[in-house]
Motif scaffolding. Structure first.
Motif, PDB file in Angstrom:
ATOM      1  N   ALA A   1      48.620 -38.791  42.730  1.00 18.96           N
ATOM      2  CA  ALA A   1      47.192 -38.461  42.717  1.00 18.96           C
ATOM      3  C   ALA A   1      46.757 -38.038  41.319  1.00 18.96           C
ATOM      4  CB  ALA A   1      46.904 -37.344  43.731  1.00 18.96           C
TER       5      ALA A   1
ATOM      6  N   ILE B   1      37.507 -36.039  33.349  1.00 22.01           N
ATOM      7  CA  ILE B   1      37.460 -34.896  34.257  1.00 22.01           C
ATOM      8  C   ILE B   1      38.647 -33.969  34.012  1.00 22.01           C
ATOM      9  CG2 ILE B   1      37.669 -34.222  36.683  1.00 22.01           C
ATOM     10  CD1 ILE B   1      36.054 -36.636  37.422  1.00 22.01           C
TER      11      ILE B   1
ATOM     12  N   VAL C   1      40.828 -21.362  46.518  1.00 23.73           N
ATOM     13  CA  VAL C   1      40.467 -22.515  47.344  1.00 23.73           C
ATOM     14  C   VAL C   1      41.485 -22.711  48.470  1.00 23.73           C
ATOM     15  CG1 VAL C   1      40.334 -25.038  47.344  1.00 23.73           C
ATOM     16  CG2 VAL C   1      39.119 -23.736  45.613  1.00 23.73           C
TER      17      VAL C   1
ATOM     18  N   LEU D   1      35.824 -28.901  46.662  1.00 24.92           N
ATOM     19  CA  LEU D   1      37.236 -29.254  46.581  1.00 24.92           C
ATOM     20  C   LEU D   1      38.039 -28.637  47.725  1.00 24.92           C
ATOM     21  CD1 LEU D   1      38.209 -29.546  42.847  1.00 24.92           C
ATOM     22  CD2 LEU D   1      37.235 -31.192  44.429  1.00 24.92           C
ATOM     23  N   GLY D   2      37.545 -27.539  48.284  1.00 22.04           N
ATOM     24  CA  GLY D   2      38.180 -27.004  49.494  1.00 22.04           C
ATOM     25  C   GLY D   2      38.098 -28.043  50.601  1.00 22.04           C
TER      26      GLY D   2
ATOM     27  N   ILE E   1      44.108 -39.874  38.790  1.00 21.05           N
ATOM     28  CA  ILE E   1      42.925 -39.230  38.214  1.00 21.05           C
ATOM     29  C   ILE E   1      42.980 -39.302  36.692  1.00 21.05           C
ATOM     30  CG2 ILE E   1      41.646 -37.064  38.028  1.00 21.05           C
ATOM     31  CD1 ILE E   1      42.878 -36.368  40.825  1.00 21.05           C
TER      32      ILE E   1
ATOM     33  N   LEU F   1      32.027 -26.429  42.854  1.00 22.22           N
ATOM     34  CA  LEU F   1      33.200 -27.288  42.762  1.00 22.22           C
ATOM     35  C   LEU F   1      34.310 -26.769  43.670  1.00 22.22           C
ATOM     36  CD1 LEU F   1      34.263 -29.795  41.377  1.00 22.22           C
ATOM     37  CD2 LEU F   1      35.345 -28.310  39.705  1.00 22.22           C
ATOM     38  N   MET F   2      34.509 -25.449  43.663  1.00 22.19           N
ATOM     39  CA  MET F   2      35.560 -24.883  44.497  1.00 22.19           C
ATOM     40  C   MET F   2      35.314 -25.171  45.973  1.00 22.19           C
ATOM     41  SD  MET F   2      36.136 -21.252  42.552  1.00 22.19           S
ATOM     42  CE  MET F   2      36.946 -20.458  43.917  1.00 22.19           C
TER      43      MET F   2
ATOM     44  N   LEU G   1      34.677 -26.676  33.900  1.00 22.41           N
ATOM     45  CA  LEU G   1      34.475 -27.995  34.486  1.00 22.41           C
ATOM     46  C   LEU G   1      33.016 -28.389  34.515  1.00 22.41           C
ATOM     47  CD1 LEU G   1      37.095 -27.451  37.190  1.00 22.41           C
ATOM     48  CD2 LEU G   1      37.099 -29.333  35.585  1.00 22.41           C
TER      49      LEU G   1
ATOM     50  N   LEU H   1      44.102 -28.903  39.390  1.00 18.23           N
ATOM     51  CA  LEU H   1      42.726 -29.380  39.194  1.00 18.23           C
ATOM     52  C   LEU H   1      41.753 -28.246  38.889  1.00 18.23           C
ATOM     53  CD1 LEU H   1      42.628 -32.017  42.059  1.00 18.23           C
ATOM     54  CD2 LEU H   1      42.667 -32.459  39.603  1.00 18.23           C
TER      55      LEU H   1
ATOM     56  N   PHE I   1      37.749 -31.137  50.141  1.00 22.94           N
ATOM     57  CA  PHE I   1      38.592 -32.264  49.702  1.00 22.94           C
ATOM     58  C   PHE I   1      40.050 -32.041  50.095  1.00 22.94           C
ATOM     59  CE2 PHE I   1      41.637 -32.869  46.153  1.00 22.94           C
ATOM     60  CZ  PHE I   1      41.922 -34.205  46.350  1.00 22.94           C
TER      61      PHE I   1
END
Ligand SMILES: Nc1ncnc2c1ncn2[C@@H]1O[C@H](COP(=O)(O)OP(=O)(O)OP(=O)(O)O)[C@@H](O)[C@H]1O
Ligand SMILES: [Mg+2]
Lengths: 268, 259, 317
Positions: free
Chosen positions: C202, C213, C93, C53-54, C206, C49-50, C42, C84, C56
């Motif tokens: 969702a 992405i 995550v 996104l946690g 995206i 990111l992890m 990614l 994702l 998130f």
């Protein structure tokens, strides 16, 4: 967006373009149902953390009036605006919009009467396309597909964003997003429009177009702003808020001419 | 006890909490007296930290709804029947054994929640992560947990604002005063999915910005989790103390009367 | 209608809790190895990111949609995270999120954290993500196929997690499996529909808004028709087995297992049986119960008052 301004003058109730041939006889899309009045008395509001954001406000606004809400950061402008739509409820005092007291009994209609545009358009826009986003309000109100279509089209045209209809809101420029955010509430056909700092982040041309748009609207208009020129250009009346109370309420030219007042409340 | 802080070694606090919760879990059904003792310990520790027992007790209630899971055994076990009869067309019975299990589970949950509230009063979330890292929690998890904690409130705040904006536009049909749910279920679910997707994109671009900022400051590879605080010199003593406490509590479960 | 999947401490027996801690630790260990070996697809730093996104997933769990007055649909997010980030990183995550929920919000217990991570993280995310991939590949591997697969898997993940939760409660003697299992599965079959709808919406959002992405992650994979068929058969078989297991659920058999574990429990807590008939001397059973209850209440109130004062004086100083 200037070339599309004709549509703006269709407020309220002027005949709509029938280009799509939808039947909307039982729904007159852009006719506000309420009278556009606002009456606030003894409004107090305390946030859960104890912050006294509003400390006794009285305010009366008649239908179709255009009022600028001025005041330094943290004065309570946004908090006041969130009361007009019933997002916040008074700790003491009452709020009436379009003749209804804001309460659980009226909240569904209050939201239809008051279109609230938030400061950050990113909070407001969440759909894959601009069209879907503008259609959210009318769909939630249970309008027919034909009526929804007309409302979305008229609202997008009003802000000059018809050509953005199929774009993703997240991929637009800030100015474009702000205009689309305005359209999302125009499509609900409210009698009162409440905008929180609409000119922030706009370039000179975007700002000029915004002023033209504000001037052309016929609904009751309450706009918070730090942009005194915007207030002068589009709003005959101004209200100055400081530390949760209204410290001045009068004609914009008088208030902006009173340098002492502006200095005392952090506006100049 | 020491106040919470990022620079503290929170291992003793973490170990104490885990040991205490385990000891409570080990108590057999009906050991109300031992549970009372456990509650006294928590409440006393709380008072020492300046947390009122009432506040702790209220926080403990978050686990209350889960007791629904234990409702069947109250009515379906056949032992120690306290009451049997019919209510309308239903024949019902209440089992004393089932009631005891349900009540014990509820009390254990209530006390354990209070213990973990105390852990938070003793140690800040980042220091708990650091302590866990010292206790061999893998680096990927520690880094990820640390960042999750750091950006939690920010993203929850964004979510709250997005929900608020959706609410502001959720009007009822003309003429309907009370709030009315609009659209079809599928449409509402899709709208919610859109909100989730929007939030993801916002989170993703934030991650990219953090990444760029880290890179521009010369960070390479994984983000450093920060240096470990000075090890608690009295950790061994504290752990021994904790074990004694757990033993006492377990013995209390054995020796004290049960109902 | 929140999914009732965060078990608090006290509802699972210590044996079951520890067993699931071990299982969870092993699988998370594998996930950690897998993620540290994965090429970073990614952005440069996967831990960043992890972590974000946690947060998130945490925040996304706040989004709800009204189903009827008083009930609303929510997202758990396991399969979404797996889609994702990939199954292994997604599992880490979710495990982190579940751990933080227990530590910071007391949503789910600490000793039972292993079980909660097992149900929602291992079964719900790891299992769910592989099922999603399998279905996606079987359906042809296009973007919309993988998203559809994620939707089906999201439903299965919630239902399976509910099933496992109930089994663990039953084996701990805190619920009756014969009654609890159908009830939990029934409720979560509905909750799962919300999960599936939100997950699909969702991911569609995206894919439409930021296809770039998604391009790197869960890349649609072309599989040969034979392989697709094989995967399809395996999944169908698995689902059918699971379904029949839950449907017939041979409650007597499960109950028997629970009872046996109950005996085991009794065996382990044998020392607790030293004074099984302890009563307050001089009183009969009922009276001593009442007296004990009253004494207990008096102690509780006294302690509340005394410690309340102590707490106030502590706060002031
Ligand atoms: N969610 C909240 N919780 C607690 N206090 C809040 C919250 N939101 C705002 N406040 C406080 O309430 C007061 C009024 O804030 P408000 O946002 O209404 O100001 P404002 O006039 O809109 O300012 P700005 O020009 O910066 O937008 C401030 O003191 C602010 O700190
Ligand atoms: Mg503001």
């Amino acid at each position: 967006m200037t070339d599309r301004h004709e549509h703006l003058h269709t407020h309220p109730g002027a005949p709509l373009p029938h280009s799509h041939g939808h039947d909307h006889a039982h729904d007159a899309p852009l006719t506000p149902t309420g009278d556009g009045t606002i009456a606030i008395s003894h409004l107090h509001f305390r946030y859960p953390d104890g912050t006294e954001a509003l400390r006794g406000m009285d305010l009366a606004i008649t239908g179709g009036e255009k009022v600028a809400l001025l005041g330094q950061n943290g004065a309570g402008k946004s908090t006041l605006m969130l009361h007009l739509n019933g997002i916040h409820r008074p700790t003491h005092g009452t709020v009436h919009v379009a003749g209804m007291q804001v309460s659980n009994e009226t909240i569904g209609r209050v939201r239809a009467e008051v279109g609230l545009v938030f400061q950050d358009p990113d909070d407001q826009l969440f759909s894959p396309t601009v069209w879907d986003d503008v259609a959210f309000g009318p769909t939630h109100m249970g309008l027919t597909p034909g009526a929804i279509h007309d409302r979305v089209e008229v609202a997008l045209a009003a802000v000059g964003a018809l050509d953005l209809a199929q774009r993703a809101p997240m991929r637009l420029s800030i100015g474009q997003r702000k205009r689309v955010a305005l359209a999302t509430v125009l499509a609900m056909n409210p009698s009162i429009l409440v905008f929180d700092e609409p000119s922030a982040g706009l370039d000179p041309r975007g700002r000029r177009e915004l002023i033209e748009l504000l001037q052309s609207l016929t609904q009751t208009l309450i706009v918070s702003t730090h942009d005194l020129e915007l207030a002068r250009a589009a709003f005959p009346r101004s209200i100055v808020v400081d530390r949760g109370v209204i410290v001045a309420d009068g004609s914009t030219s008088e208030i902006l001419g009173n340098r002492e007042l502006l200095l005392a409340h952090g506006l100049a | 006890m020491e106040p919470r802080g990022v620079g503290r070694d929170a291992r003793a606090a973490v170990i104490t909490t885990l040991a205490f919760v385990t000891a409570v879990a080990l108590l057999p059904p009906g050991s109300y007296v031992a549970l009372l003792l456990a509650w006294l310990l928590v409440t006393f520790a709380g008072a020492l930290l300046g947390i009122s027992p009432g506040h702790l007790a209220r926080r403990g209630l978050v686990a209350l709804p889960f007791v629904v899971a234990a409702v069947p055994i109250v009515f379906l076990r056949n032992d120690e029947l306290l009451w049997a009869g019919s209510v309308g067309p239903l024949t019902l019975q209440i089992s004393g054994a089932g009631l005891r299990i349900a009540l014990t589970a509820l009390l254990k949950a209530w006390i354990s929640v209070q213990a973990s509230v105390l852990l938070l009063a003793l140690a800040s979330p980042p220091s708990i992560v650091t302590a866990l890292r010292r206790m061999r929690l893998p680096d990927v998890i520690a880094t990820s947990a640390g960042l999750t904690i750091r950006y939690l409130e920010l993203l929850r705040d964004e979510a709250r604002r997005m929900l608020r904006a959706r609410t502001a536009r959720s009007a009822s049909p003309v003429g309907v005063g009370r709030e009315r749910i609009g659209g079809t279920i599928a449409w509402r679910a899709r709208t919610t999915g859109n909100l989730v997707g929007s939030l993801f994109l916002r989170a993703y671009s934030r991650a990219q910005r953090i990444e760029e900022a880290a890179a521009s400051r010369g960070a390479t590879g994984s983000l450093s989790v920060g240096t470990l605080p000075v090890a608690d010199p009295r950790l061994t003593i504290k752990v021994v103390g904790v074990l004694v406490l757990v033993l006492v509590l377990t013995l209390a479960g054995v020796l004290l009367p049960r109902l | 209608m929140y999914p009732q999947l965060h078990i608090p401490d006290g509802f699972l027996s210590p044996q079951i809790s520890l067993l699931l801690w071990v299982a969870t630790a092993v699988l998370i260990g594998i996930a950690v190895r897998k993620t540290s070996r994965t090429d970073v697809r990614l952005i440069a730093s996967q831990p960043i990111l992890m972590g974000v996104l946690g947060a998130f997933i945490f925040a996304a769990q706040m989004f709800n949609f009204p189903v009827a007055t008083g009930t609303s649909g929510h997202l758990l997010g396991g399969v979404l995270a797996g889609y994702l980030l990939g199954p292994w990183a997604g599992t880490i995550v979710m495990a982190t999120v579940i751990g933080i929920q227990a530590l910071l919000f007391q949503d789910g217990g600490l000793l039972v954290l292993g079980a909660n991570i097992f149900n929602m993280g291992i079964i719900g995310t790891l299992g769910g993500s592989f099922v999603a991939r399998g279905i996606g590949t079987a359906l042809g591997g296009s973007r919309s196929a993988t998203i559809l697969g994620a939707g089906v898997a999201a439903w299965l993940a919630v239902v399976a997690a509910a099933g496992f939760t109930t089994l663990q409660l039953g084996l701990s003697g805190t619920t009756n499996i014969a009654v609890g299992l159908p009830a939990m599965l029934g409720v979560h079959a509905l909750i799962g529909i919300g999960e599936a709808l939100i997950t699909v919406a969702a991911l569609t959002f995206i894919a439409q808004t930021a296809p770039d992405i998604l391009a790197g992650v869960s890349a649609p994979r072309k599989a040969s028709p034979v392989r697709r068929l094989a995967i399809g058969v395996v999944i169908a078989g698995g689902v059918a087995t699971l379904a029949s297991f839950f449907a017939s659920a041979d409650p007597d058999g499960l109950e028997a297992v629970a009872e046996e574990l109950g005996f085991l429990d009794a065996g382990l807590s044998a020392p607790f049986e030293l004074f099984p008939d302890y009563t307050i001397p001089g009183l009969d059973g009922t009276a001593s119960t009442v007296v004990a209850g009253l004494l207990g209440m008096i102690v509780v109130i006294g302690v509340l008052l005394a410690l309340g004062r102590l707490a106030r004086s502590r706060t002031k100083s």
